[in-house]
Design a protein around this motif. Sequence first.
Motif, short mmCIF file in Angstrom:
data_model
loop_
_atom_site.label_atom_id
_atom_site.label_comp_id
_atom_site.label_asym_id
_atom_site.label_seq_id
_atom_site.Cartn_x
_atom_site.Cartn_y
_atom_site.Cartn_z
N ASN A 31 29.60 -107.18 38.57
CA ASN A 31 30.49 -106.15 37.96
C ASN A 31 29.92 -104.81 38.62
O ASN A 31 28.79 -104.64 38.69
N TYR A 50 35.29 -107.04 39.02
CA TYR A 50 34.17 -108.21 38.67
C TYR A 50 33.75 -109.12 40.02
O TYR A 50 32.90 -109.81 39.82
N ASP A 95 25.63 -107.25 35.40
CA ASP A 95 26.10 -108.89 35.46
C ASP A 95 27.49 -108.92 34.54
O ASP A 95 27.59 -108.22 33.64
N TRP A 96 27.93 -109.97 34.82
CA TRP A 96 29.24 -110.28 33.86
C TRP A 96 28.89 -110.78 32.79
O TRP A 96 27.75 -111.93 32.60
N GLY A 97 29.35 -110.75 31.54
CA GLY A 97 29.10 -111.40 30.36
C GLY A 97 28.80 -110.34 29.16
O GLY A 97 28.19 -109.30 29.46
N LEU A 98 28.68 -110.97 28.03
CA LEU A 98 28.55 -110.17 26.97
C LEU A 98 27.32 -109.73 26.80
O LEU A 98 26.20 -110.72 26.97
N GLY A 99 26.93 -108.60 26.33
CA GLY A 99 25.49 -108.14 26.41
C GLY A 99 24.81 -107.73 27.51
O GLY A 99 23.53 -107.25 27.55
N ALA A 100 25.47 -107.77 28.65
CA ALA A 100 24.73 -107.22 29.73
C ALA A 100 24.52 -105.88 30.03
O ALA A 100 25.34 -104.93 29.70
N GLU A 101 23.37 -105.55 30.52
CA GLU A 101 23.05 -103.98 30.71
C GLU A 101 23.77 -103.71 31.89
O GLU A 101 23.84 -104.28 32.90
#
Lengths: 113, 115
Positions: A31, A50, A95-101
């Motif tokens: 991302n 993405y 990074d892709w995904g929930l919680g990614a910094e």
Amino acid sequence: EAAVTQSPRNKVAVTGGKVTLSCNQTNNHNNMYWYRQDTGHGLRLIHYSYGAGSTEKGDIPDGYKASRPSQENFSLILELATPSQTSVYFCASGDWGLGAEQFFGPGTRLTVL
Amino acid sequence: AQSVTQPDARVTVSEGASLQLRCKYSYSGTPYLFWYVQYPRQGLQLLLKYYSGDPVVQGVNGFEAEFIKSNSSFHLRKASVHWSDSAVYFCAVSATAGNTGKLIFGLGTTLQVQP
């Protein structure tokens, strides 16, 4: 060394001109994001991606285009710059995904006269 | 919809004093929460991140934050501030829609540390 770089760091453009802001990341993140930062508005998301070949509209996409030709590079394009687009622009990768910094570049200061 | 509120646009403290920067969030479920710092003329840098476990999470440079679910808060604290802590601090929450990695930021709090 810096993992997210932006160029140019400063830019003065004329109204109606075309402006391209570039971002490069060496984090191998899927991302990438473009934000603008203005006093009183915090960070506002313009476009994001993405992966190579994909671009998505953020919260304030009008007047901006984006291009993601490769995993590493993400550009923001102002086809017809206006004074209201005077701002500081930040690129980020994550990074892709929930919680990614998200990891931010140093910013580009754009002035449209 | 998720949102983040930082009620204090500007906070001024004396060097050596304790600090609390407030953050309230709106989120359904258990949120991923972040604090970022922006030093003058630089990009944002992560201070700390929380998802689960001990509600007090430690970050860099002596910062910590406490997650209080009942109050929907994630306030940032430091026991003794230094002049170099002068910066803009942003609280953020992960956006859930599409599980994409997007973050929702508050408007930021400018911290000025006086000598």
